[in-house]
Design a protein around this motif. Sequence first.
Motif, mmCIF file in Angstrom:
data_model
loop_
_atom_site.group_PDB
_atom_site.id
_atom_site.type_symbol
_atom_site.label_atom_id
_atom_site.label_comp_id
_atom_site.label_asym_id
_atom_site.label_seq_id
_atom_site.Cartn_x
_atom_site.Cartn_y
_atom_site.Cartn_z
ATOM 1 N N THR A 202 0.834 -1.208 0.000
ATOM 2 C CA THR A 202 0.000 0.000 0.000
ATOM 3 C C THR A 202 0.866 1.253 0.000
ATOM 4 O O THR A 202 0.588 2.216 -0.728
ATOM 5 N N VAL A 203 1.906 1.250 0.808
ATOM 6 C CA VAL A 203 2.802 2.415 0.869
ATOM 7 C C VAL A 203 3.488 2.624 -0.476
ATOM 8 O O VAL A 203 3.582 3.767 -0.969
ATOM 9 N N CYS A 204 3.968 1.557 -1.091
ATOM 10 C CA CYS A 204 4.629 1.688 -2.392
ATOM 11 C C CYS A 204 3.670 2.189 -3.460
ATOM 12 O O CYS A 204 4.044 3.027 -4.297
ATOM 13 N N SER A 205 2.432 1.720 -3.433
ATOM 14 C CA SER A 205 1.442 2.195 -4.405
ATOM 15 C C SER A 205 1.136 3.665 -4.187
ATOM 16 O O SER A 205 0.998 4.433 -5.159
ATOM 17 N N ALA A 206 1.047 4.092 -2.930
ATOM 18 C CA ALA A 206 0.784 5.505 -2.633
ATOM 19 C C ALA A 206 1.955 6.379 -3.070
ATOM 20 O O ALA A 206 1.753 7.478 -3.610
ATOM 21 N N SER B 154 4.008 5.744 -5.512
ATOM 22 C CA SER B 154 3.953 5.801 -6.971
ATOM 23 C C SER B 154 2.886 6.774 -7.447
ATOM 24 O O SER B 154 3.122 7.556 -8.386
ATOM 25 N N ALA B 155 1.723 6.747 -6.812
ATOM 26 C CA ALA B 155 0.647 7.662 -7.209
ATOM 27 C C ALA B 155 1.053 9.112 -6.956
ATOM 28 O O ALA B 155 0.804 9.993 -7.798
ATOM 29 N N ALA B 156 1.687 9.370 -5.816
ATOM 30 C CA ALA B 156 2.136 10.735 -5.519
ATOM 31 C C ALA B 156 3.197 11.176 -6.521
ATOM 32 O O ALA B 156 3.190 12.331 -6.991
ATOM 33 N N SER C 130 8.939 7.232 -10.077
ATOM 34 C CA SER C 130 7.729 6.906 -9.337
ATOM 35 C C SER C 130 7.134 5.566 -9.762
ATOM 36 O O SER C 130 6.370 4.959 -9.009
#
Length: 151
Positions: free
Chosen positions: A5-9, A11-13, A37
């Motif tokens: 979840t942290v890695c996906s967030a 990447s989105a940021a 990202s």
Amino acid sequence: MIAETVCSAVSAAGLGIAAITAYRKRFLRATRIAAYSLVPLGLVMTGVVEWLADTAFSPVAWAGFGVLGAAWFLFMTTRAVERRRGITGKERKAGEASRTEAIAPAASAPSLGRTARPAARPAAAPRATESGKSGADDFSDIEAILKKHGI
């Protein structure tokens, strides 16, 4: 699950920051930010993050890293002792038996017995008037060196 979840967030940021940078017409920088990202997202998709998270919280994995560190330490210690001791007696005898004698051993040996300063040559005796023996010795040394190298 939390690591993914942290890695996906992240990447989105990062993609959001890349979009803002592209809006400011800095396309090269925006492309570079987008590339950075996308790395965490790719790591999540390949399963590397899950493997790292399982490894980081596994006592067996940390024990394995400790065993690897101990093996590395022992290997380096034995290498240092070998270098400090030099060659052992058995290896020295085997090396002497297999070694061939040089053609002109004195030609490449350092001159430890001589002084650091060359002997002063008298001004009345220039090199051209010296005996031919000195010149022949010079050439014999050169010939010995060439023979030693197989030339």
